[in-house]
Design a protein around this motif. Sequence first.
Motif, PDB file in Angstrom:
ATOM      1  N   THR A   9      69.091  26.104  39.065  1.00  0.00           N
ATOM      2  CA  THR A   9      69.262  24.675  38.806  1.00  0.00           C
ATOM      3  C   THR A   9      68.359  24.168  37.686  1.00  0.00           C
ATOM      4  O   THR A   9      67.196  24.412  37.702  1.00  0.00           O
ATOM      5  CB  THR A   9      68.957  23.874  40.079  1.00  0.00           C
ATOM      6  OG1 THR A   9      69.772  24.371  41.103  1.00  0.00           O
ATOM      7  CG2 THR A   9      69.232  22.426  39.871  1.00  0.00           C
ATOM      8  N   SER A 106      73.812  25.318  40.850  1.00  0.00           N
ATOM      9  CA  SER A 106      73.016  26.496  41.147  1.00  0.00           C
ATOM     10  C   SER A 106      73.804  27.773  40.861  1.00  0.00           C
ATOM     11  O   SER A 106      75.027  27.790  40.850  1.00  0.00           O
ATOM     12  CB  SER A 106      72.576  26.483  42.613  1.00  0.00           C
ATOM     13  OG  SER A 106      73.696  26.450  43.468  1.00  0.00           O
ATOM     14  N   TYR A 147      68.199  27.194  39.593  1.00  0.00           N
ATOM     15  CA  TYR A 147      68.653  25.811  39.659  1.00  0.00           C
ATOM     16  C   TYR A 147      68.612  25.168  38.278  1.00  0.00           C
ATOM     17  O   TYR A 147      67.630  25.285  37.557  1.00  0.00           O
ATOM     18  CB  TYR A 147      67.771  25.003  40.612  1.00  0.00           C
ATOM     19  CG  TYR A 147      67.758  25.543  42.014  1.00  0.00           C
ATOM     20  CD1 TYR A 147      68.762  25.227  42.907  1.00  0.00           C
ATOM     21  CD2 TYR A 147      66.729  26.388  42.441  1.00  0.00           C
ATOM     22  CE1 TYR A 147      68.761  25.730  44.200  1.00  0.00           C
ATOM     23  CE2 TYR A 147      66.722  26.896  43.732  1.00  0.00           C
ATOM     24  CZ  TYR A 147      67.727  26.562  44.606  1.00  0.00           C
ATOM     25  OH  TYR A 147      67.727  27.066  45.877  1.00  0.00           O
ATOM     26  N   TYR A 150      65.587  20.824  38.472  1.00  0.00           N
ATOM     27  CA  TYR A 150      64.448  21.339  39.227  1.00  0.00           C
ATOM     28  C   TYR A 150      63.244  20.411  39.105  1.00  0.00           C
ATOM     29  O   TYR A 150      63.091  19.681  38.133  1.00  0.00           O
ATOM     30  CB  TYR A 150      64.074  22.744  38.739  1.00  0.00           C
ATOM     31  CG  TYR A 150      63.614  22.792  37.314  1.00  0.00           C
ATOM     32  CD1 TYR A 150      62.265  22.807  37.001  1.00  0.00           C
ATOM     33  CD2 TYR A 150      64.534  22.798  36.266  1.00  0.00           C
ATOM     34  CE1 TYR A 150      61.837  22.844  35.683  1.00  0.00           C
ATOM     35  CE2 TYR A 150      64.116  22.836  34.952  1.00  0.00           C
ATOM     36  CZ  TYR A 150      62.768  22.859  34.669  1.00  0.00           C
ATOM     37  OH  TYR A 150      62.362  22.881  33.360  1.00  0.00           O
ATOM     38  N   ASN A 177      72.415  17.835  42.690  1.00  0.00           N
ATOM     39  CA  ASN A 177      72.089  18.955  43.587  1.00  0.00           C
ATOM     40  C   ASN A 177      73.092  19.077  44.735  1.00  0.00           C
ATOM     41  O   ASN A 177      72.762  19.551  45.811  1.00  0.00           O
ATOM     42  CB  ASN A 177      70.658  18.836  44.121  1.00  0.00           C
ATOM     43  CG  ASN A 177      70.485  17.662  45.079  1.00  0.00           C
ATOM     44  OD1 ASN A 177      71.396  16.873  45.301  1.00  0.00           O
ATOM     45  ND2 ASN A 177      69.297  17.538  45.644  1.00  0.00           N
TER      46      ASN A 177
END
Length: 322
Positions: A9, A106, A147, A150, A177
């Motif tokens: 991420t 991700s 990811y 982040y 996310n």
Amino acid sequence: MKDIILHITLIIFTFTSPNIFAQKQKNKGYKIENDSVVFTFDARDYSKYTKEHTGQTLDFDDFDIENVVVSGEFNLWSRDHWKMNRVDEYTYELKKSLSDFTDEFSWEFKFIVNNSYWAEPSKKTPNISKAIKNGYKLRGIYNLKMYTAYPDENGNVSFKLKGYKNAKKVILAGSFNKWDENLFKMNRTSYGWELNLKMKPDVYQYRFIVDGHWMEDPDNIHKTENEFGEYNSVIDIKVYTAFKLKGHMNAKKVILAGSFNDWNEHELVMRKMDYGWKYVIPLSGGKHHYKFIVDGKWIVDPGNSVKEYDNNGYINSVRMIK
């Protein structure tokens, strides 16, 4: 290869609001530096390897490494496309541009040694996930997770929630996310809660979860109704972008106009420099069409080879913000 997975991420922002990850927790296998992802393999961090074709897990006290490759969802689990460069006796690195990755939140990945062995991360590694094959988790086999958004103390986006000092836990969840209810834990501060993130420029929606209760950002007036009849807060992460036109030193006025300001012919007056003309403007992520107006005459950017037609049949210069 596609059955074994890893996640990543990355994030970039220029707005002020709440916090994210346990920032003291360092992810293994990669780091993000400015506009690049740097993959790092250190042989001393791995004691077990899985033979690709047999699935046998082996211990290696003295493993003769000939080459190391980064293999993951982002390159279709290729065993040879992303070959790493040897830094020293134990370490290998590979730098890739963030633009090589799509907007997926991700990714899962792994390091392949000698084109045949998967390096197995320790269970204590913070960013790992059980590998899956044909819908089933593989016993003892793990992938690393990367990811694209982040937590970072020096991140370009700061999320803040004032008050709620008696709360036990506050989570930041959003479109950046996949609305994960656990991943981005905010940090307690003297005024409430905070989390800094690195995020790519784009428009995102988000909410706070205070001890299990979902809520919008009370200090952000920008919001949109969601499917539950409530509201998600909205942030537009922008990047300051410089437009330059060389020459035209005898021009009296040069204007920058584009899709980002509805082609306004008067608003963005460029500043005269020793090389020509310049204007810096914050832009959201995505594609932007633009032109210069030199003393009333519209021209494309001679220093930019990227051009395309608009819906009206006119050719414009193009600037991509990622």
